[in-house]
Write a protein that holds these residues in place. Structure first.
Motif, short mmCIF file in Angstrom:
data_model
loop_
_atom_site.label_atom_id
_atom_site.label_comp_id
_atom_site.label_asym_id
_atom_site.label_seq_id
_atom_site.Cartn_x
_atom_site.Cartn_y
_atom_site.Cartn_z
N ILE A 1 71.02 -34.25 -47.81
CA ILE A 1 69.99 -33.81 -48.73
C ILE A 1 70.41 -32.47 -49.33
N GLY A 2 70.19 -32.32 -50.62
CA GLY A 2 70.50 -31.05 -51.24
C GLY A 2 69.83 -30.91 -52.60
N ASN A 3 69.68 -29.66 -53.00
CA ASN A 3 69.10 -29.34 -54.30
C ASN A 3 70.14 -28.62 -55.14
N SER A 4 70.22 -28.96 -56.42
CA SER A 4 71.13 -28.34 -57.37
C SER A 4 72.58 -28.58 -56.91
N THR A 5 73.34 -27.53 -56.63
CA THR A 5 74.72 -27.73 -56.17
C THR A 5 74.73 -28.59 -54.91
N LEU B 1 69.09 -44.14 -51.64
CA LEU B 1 69.33 -43.02 -52.56
C LEU B 1 68.00 -42.62 -53.18
N ILE B 2 67.61 -41.37 -52.95
CA ILE B 2 66.41 -40.82 -53.55
C ILE B 2 66.85 -39.73 -54.53
N ILE B 3 66.44 -39.88 -55.77
CA ILE B 3 66.76 -38.91 -56.82
C ILE B 3 65.48 -38.13 -57.11
N VAL B 4 65.57 -36.81 -57.03
CA VAL B 4 64.43 -35.93 -57.29
C VAL B 4 64.76 -35.10 -58.52
N ALA B 5 63.82 -35.02 -59.46
CA ALA B 5 64.07 -34.24 -60.69
C ALA B 5 62.76 -33.66 -61.20
N GLY B 6 62.88 -32.51 -61.84
CA GLY B 6 61.73 -31.91 -62.51
C GLY B 6 61.72 -32.32 -63.97
N VAL B 7 60.56 -32.68 -64.47
CA VAL B 7 60.48 -33.12 -65.87
C VAL B 7 60.82 -32.00 -66.84
N ASN B 8 60.75 -30.76 -66.38
CA ASN B 8 61.08 -29.61 -67.23
C ASN B 8 62.31 -28.86 -66.73
N GLY B 9 63.21 -29.56 -66.06
CA GLY B 9 64.42 -28.93 -65.55
C GLY B 9 65.26 -28.37 -66.68
N HIS B 10 65.82 -27.19 -66.47
CA HIS B 10 66.59 -26.53 -67.51
C HIS B 10 68.08 -26.87 -67.48
N LEU B 11 68.52 -27.66 -66.52
CA LEU B 11 69.93 -28.02 -66.44
C LEU B 11 70.20 -29.50 -66.66
N ALA B 12 69.15 -30.28 -66.77
CA ALA B 12 69.31 -31.71 -67.03
C ALA B 12 68.05 -32.21 -67.73
N ASP B 13 68.24 -32.78 -68.91
CA ASP B 13 67.09 -33.36 -69.62
C ASP B 13 66.55 -34.54 -68.82
N ILE B 14 65.25 -34.63 -68.67
CA ILE B 14 64.65 -35.71 -67.88
C ILE B 14 65.00 -37.07 -68.47
N GLU B 15 65.20 -37.16 -69.77
CA GLU B 15 65.59 -38.45 -70.35
C GLU B 15 66.97 -38.87 -69.87
N GLY B 16 67.86 -37.90 -69.66
CA GLY B 16 69.18 -38.22 -69.11
C GLY B 16 69.10 -38.63 -67.66
N VAL B 17 68.17 -38.04 -66.92
CA VAL B 17 67.94 -38.44 -65.53
C VAL B 17 67.42 -39.88 -65.51
N ARG B 18 66.46 -40.16 -66.35
CA ARG B 18 65.90 -41.52 -66.40
C ARG B 18 66.93 -42.54 -66.86
N ALA C 1 70.79 -40.61 -48.95
CA ALA C 1 71.16 -39.48 -49.79
C ALA C 1 69.93 -39.06 -50.59
N VAL C 2 69.61 -37.77 -50.50
CA VAL C 2 68.51 -37.21 -51.28
C VAL C 2 69.14 -36.20 -52.23
N VAL C 3 69.10 -36.52 -53.50
CA VAL C 3 69.82 -35.77 -54.53
C VAL C 3 68.78 -35.13 -55.45
N SER C 4 68.61 -33.83 -55.32
CA SER C 4 67.56 -33.14 -56.07
C SER C 4 68.15 -32.25 -57.16
N SER D 1 75.74 -33.65 -52.11
CA SER D 1 75.15 -34.78 -51.37
C SER D 1 75.46 -36.10 -52.05
N TYR D 2 75.37 -36.10 -53.37
CA TYR D 2 75.60 -37.33 -54.14
C TYR D 2 77.04 -37.82 -53.98
N PHE D 3 77.98 -36.94 -54.25
CA PHE D 3 79.38 -37.38 -54.19
C PHE D 3 79.85 -37.60 -52.75
#
Length: 172
Positions: free
Chosen positions: A44-48, A111-128, A66-69, A53-55
């Motif tokens: 599990i990890g957030n950001s870096t 695999l659990i993907i966690v994302a903020g809809v207003n994240g400043h490093l990844a557009d939520i549409e790209g996450v989706r 894997a929890v990828v936030s 965690s993902y790779f």
């Protein structure tokens, strides 16, 4: 259908070999901490940490969950669009695949993907969009229940109230 399955297996091998070389140290760390209960391996990890965690989960099959936030997205809507740390800049990675393509190396494991809809490093549409690509890998073996996208209402942060109930369900 048989031809598509063959291409998927070929793609998996190509992705696995490329990433495996990048995460040999992670595998050595897992060996060092190996316990008698390998089913308990969760990464599990957030950001870096989420990127690692993902790779790591893509090449280390002992990771059962894997929890990828705040680190999963298409490269176009994240690393190539916004200034980032170096964690997602893997030399030659786009010659092999986009970030969501590597989910096929984690499937069918959780695999659990966690994302903020207003994240400043990844557009939520790209996450989706990336999640939809990952769903293809999980659908291959009827494993869609092992993949989850959790969206928080804020920005680039972990959402424990949303993520931990899902993590706890899968730990058992």
């Amino acid at each position: 259908m048989e031809q598509a399955s063959g291409k998927l297996e070929e793609s998996k091998k190509k992705h696995h070999n490329k990433i495996q070389n990048l995460f040999k140290d992670d595998a050595a760390a897992w060996d060092a901490f190996k316990s008698g209960n390998e089913s308990a391996f969760i990464c599990i990890g957030n950001s870096t940490g989420g990127t690692i965690s993902y790779f790591a989960s893509a090449v280390e099959e002992r990771i059962k969950l894997a929890v990828v936030s705040c680190s999963f997205s298409t490269y176009e809507s994240s690393w190539l669009k916004y200034p980032h740390c170096s964690c997602g800049y893997l030399p030659g990675v786009l010659e092999v695949g986009d970030m969501p393509d590597f989910a096929q190396l984690i499937a069918p494991r959780d695999l659990i993907i966690v994302a903020g809809v207003n994240g400043h490093l990844a557009d939520i549409e790209g996450v989706r969009r990336g999640y939809e690509i990952a769903k293809e890998a999980y659908a291959e073996g009827d494993n869609l229940a092992n993949l989850k996208l959790i969206e928080g209402d804020g920005g680039h942060q972990f959402y424990p109230d949303l993520a931990w109930p899902e993590i706890n369900k899968r730990k058992e």
